[in-house]
Design an enzyme around this catalytic site. Structure first.
Site, PDB file in Angstrom:
ATOM      1  N   GLU A   1       0.811  -1.227   0.000  1.00 14.32           N
ATOM      2  CA  GLU A   1       0.000   0.000   0.000  1.00 14.32           C
ATOM      3  C   GLU A   1       0.843   1.275   0.000  1.00 14.32           C
ATOM      4  OE1 GLU A   1      -4.236  -0.678   1.813  1.00 14.32           O
ATOM      5  OE2 GLU A   1      -2.763  -0.787   3.440  1.00 14.32           O
TER       6      GLU A   1
ATOM      7  N   HIS B   1      -0.676   5.611   7.622  1.00 13.50           N
ATOM      8  CA  HIS B   1      -1.891   4.859   7.283  1.00 13.50           C
ATOM      9  C   HIS B   1      -2.107   3.839   8.390  1.00 13.50           C
ATOM     10  CE1 HIS B   1      -4.920   2.513   5.375  1.00 13.50           C
ATOM     11  NE2 HIS B   1      -4.139   1.465   5.236  1.00 13.50           N
TER      12      HIS B   1
ATOM     13  N   HIS C   1      -5.191   1.414  11.044  1.00 16.14           N
ATOM     14  CA  HIS C   1      -6.503   0.777  11.245  1.00 16.14           C
ATOM     15  C   HIS C   1      -6.803   0.787  12.734  1.00 16.14           C
ATOM     16  CE1 HIS C   1      -3.975  -1.194   8.151  1.00 16.14           C
ATOM     17  NE2 HIS C   1      -4.989  -0.938   7.360  1.00 16.14           N
TER      18      HIS C   1
ATOM     19  N   HIS D   1     -12.202   0.087   6.081  1.00  8.08           N
ATOM     20  CA  HIS D   1     -10.766  -0.149   5.976  1.00  8.08           C
ATOM     21  C   HIS D   1      -9.978   0.523   7.106  1.00  8.08           C
ATOM     22  CE1 HIS D   1      -6.941  -0.132   3.219  1.00  8.08           C
ATOM     23  NE2 HIS D   1      -6.635  -0.159   4.480  1.00  8.08           N
TER      24      HIS D   1
END
Lengths: 241, 241, 241, 241
Positions: free
Chosen positions: D76, D95, D97, D165
């Protein structure tokens, strides 16, 4: 207690409240000066979990440092000064943003004692909204007028909730203040989780009044202090001696 | 088991229940004296997580210390004495305020077994409200009449919920008591979180009765005891030998 | 992989799943024998967090120990044997009672992939209720018929929920099984907490199918394995070499 | 700051965000190259909690490694390259989660600042759904067109939520990015838990705008950085020097 002993006690209190989840990178604990009631002791700007006794500075009740500072100071120290000014019986203050309290202060809900030790937070502590008097701010209590407004809201109570911000707690000693912070933090957690589960059946007014006296009438406060110290010690995080 | 071995077992049980989140600065675990059924063993007033074998004192079933005490005692020790008096088959008692149970005791909700090991807490343990008999108190179970009332509520069960306060758990050994405390604590947590999610489908009466027998019929209790001991050891918190 | 290497891998998997909160004093991880597909490897009765490679025993697919046992065995080992019997492609099995899953299995709710890695648990894993076929039991899967029923429910899937009990997960390797256990555990937690907050918008069928392939198509599985090993190592809990 | 110093800072940021619960086995933090704005620095494919300064590689803004890679790369990484391309003022990207955010991104709910430090996440950060433009995918942002779409959604904001996501966060420095990640993570947790409790009373538009400026106008960012570093150090998890 000497000033040095009290500075160590303040550093220990800061680290305890961090370890127990009441404080994080922000928030602070202070104490009134042991011999000069017109002064108070508070760390330089530092996360509570890493405060050392040597970080503690002396302030006037107008929250001015007694010696010219060589380090950054907490922007919210007026919370402490204005409460010491308004309340001669208060000997320690903690300002925090405990995650357990956040659902209350975000929804504008009163704190309610739901178990015996929760009564230590007061039968019905007041709720302060900085916006009422000061309009749009960044919500930091950074000028004397804001601190004084908060102290007026606190009134004769020992805890005040702050809308969309956090909580300020007072004590008649550092240990009393820490004990109140931690058990009100537990109570807030239980109050919130119980409400998600069913209809909360809080303490009666009489139970809450009698429960408020628990920390005076038992050996609970010193039992808890020994425990929280041991927990800090077991992870190697006591302040330097 | 000698008295010395049992005192160590009690200290270990206190620390385990602290480590696993059932106890905090408050609560306590006791055991009946191994050779004199009219005596029981309980720590001096100390947080469970720091109790040592050398802190354990001997009490009569009236909760009077056998030797004149030189240290503060738990104010709620009558919980232990009155249960040992009423229930000759009970060999260990724990009083706790597990955060998992608080939503139940604050909302006055019955404990319901929702998974196999939760059945160890009993099919429908009783619920006691100190206010019913004693009116407004600080909710501490501090005098013999309060302890006796709680023991009557416990009846022939092995766990009793206490309104706006906590839980008391009995066992036929220290290990049985600890096992029941921890798995009922898990069950309470699951019961509360499941109810927030959907309609709880509890064990059938038959499943709950059969599930209650799990700790007897399997090697589960000793498996768990080894595990909880290892967890304490891995953070350097076993009692002193 | 030699038998010795695989025994170490199984011990490591047990401890990882304990450390990451999927297993506690109960639950277990097994693997099919690397050279004899009619045998499997599973620890003696011991909490997963303390299992050593030397605890691993060899069983037939009827879940009988190959050598006469000198130690207690898991009562639920038929879960493993019956799945290996029914599914030649399964190389590892874990049975657990993850707290994140309990709200689903207590309310009889299907698992639904709600984020990309949650798809690893399957688009719609089956739900098994021991009561349907066996009536009131203590819910332990302790006899071959119960294990075979569970294996039939699993069918061609890789995870099966067990009403009022827990979850059983399969993998095409120990690492695949661990990866599926941990990310389905996260997904269950998110699914439950999201539902308390608002209307869950799960993955589309197409996203879930594509997401299921993530562990094959990326380096994610080995990245995660290194991480979970490092976490065990940092708290001194790796199995003995 | 030299490249070497920045690589260490990136490794430290990865480990901090892991330690504070924002990252787990997945997610990543990058920084723009300190002297060449057309390059960025990002670890090889490794869990953030174990990243070392020596793992950091140099990439073009098309997310191609500058030197032929000998190790697996994050699939990613285009998230980082496309944001650096679109936003010259962005110097760091994360990035993640975060479990606190998952209830928001699973239910398609906007992030709302509910306490002063939560304003650091932006008054109303955008919400991106990969499905809108790309239909059924495995939800990984793995090709340049997907990264560019996410960067367009980010626009002039500093945080973008990603449906089913996770989240992507930008900063004008690594420390600014970490500070925004952690305090928006707290805000998301409070927002979700408060909504389960009552009617959320968010910051006014004026408070949110003023609150957004907190990290610039105070010493908070460096105070927090010292704290998070100390927490990593206390568990022996700082990157190698």
């Amino acid at each position: 207690m000497t000033v040095d002993e009290l500075c160590y006690e303040i550093a220990l209190a800061n680290r305890m409240l961090d370890q127990e989840g009441v404080l994080d990178a922000f928030g602070h604990v202070s104490a009134r000066h042991p011999t000069d009631p017109n002064r108070y002791l508070l760390s330089r700007s530092r996360a509570p979990g890493v405060v050392e006794a040597s970080d503690i500075l002396e302030y006037t009740l107008d929250s001015e440092p007694v010696s010219p500072p060589t380090v950054p100071l907490y922007s919210e120290r007026v919370i402490h000064g204005e409460i010491y000014k308004a309340r001669p019986d208060v000997m320690a203050v903690c300002h925090h943003h405990s995650p357990a309290f956040m659902p209350l202060v975000i929804t504008g809900t009163d704190y309610v004692p739901v178990f015996h030790l929760g009564a230590i937070g007061g039968v019905k502590p007041p709720f302060w909204d900085q916006h009422d008097e000061f309009g749009d701010t960044n919500l930091l209590v950074a000028v004397p007028a804001e601190g004084a407004s908060l102290a007026r809201a606190l009134g004769k109570h020992w805890m005040v909730l702050m809308n969309r911000h956090g909580v300020t707690v007072a004590g008649n000693s550092v240990r009393d203040c820490v004990f109140r912070c931690i058990y009100s933090h537990f109570n807030a957690d239980y109050q919130v989780r119980a409400a998600a589960y069913g209809k909360v059946d809080p303490l009666t007014a009489g139970e809450a009044e009698k429960g408020f006296g628990i920390s005076k009438g038992t050996t609970g406060q010193s039992r808890a202090w020994e425990y929280w110290t041991a927990r800090l010690d077991s992870v190697g995080r006591l302040p330097a001696k």
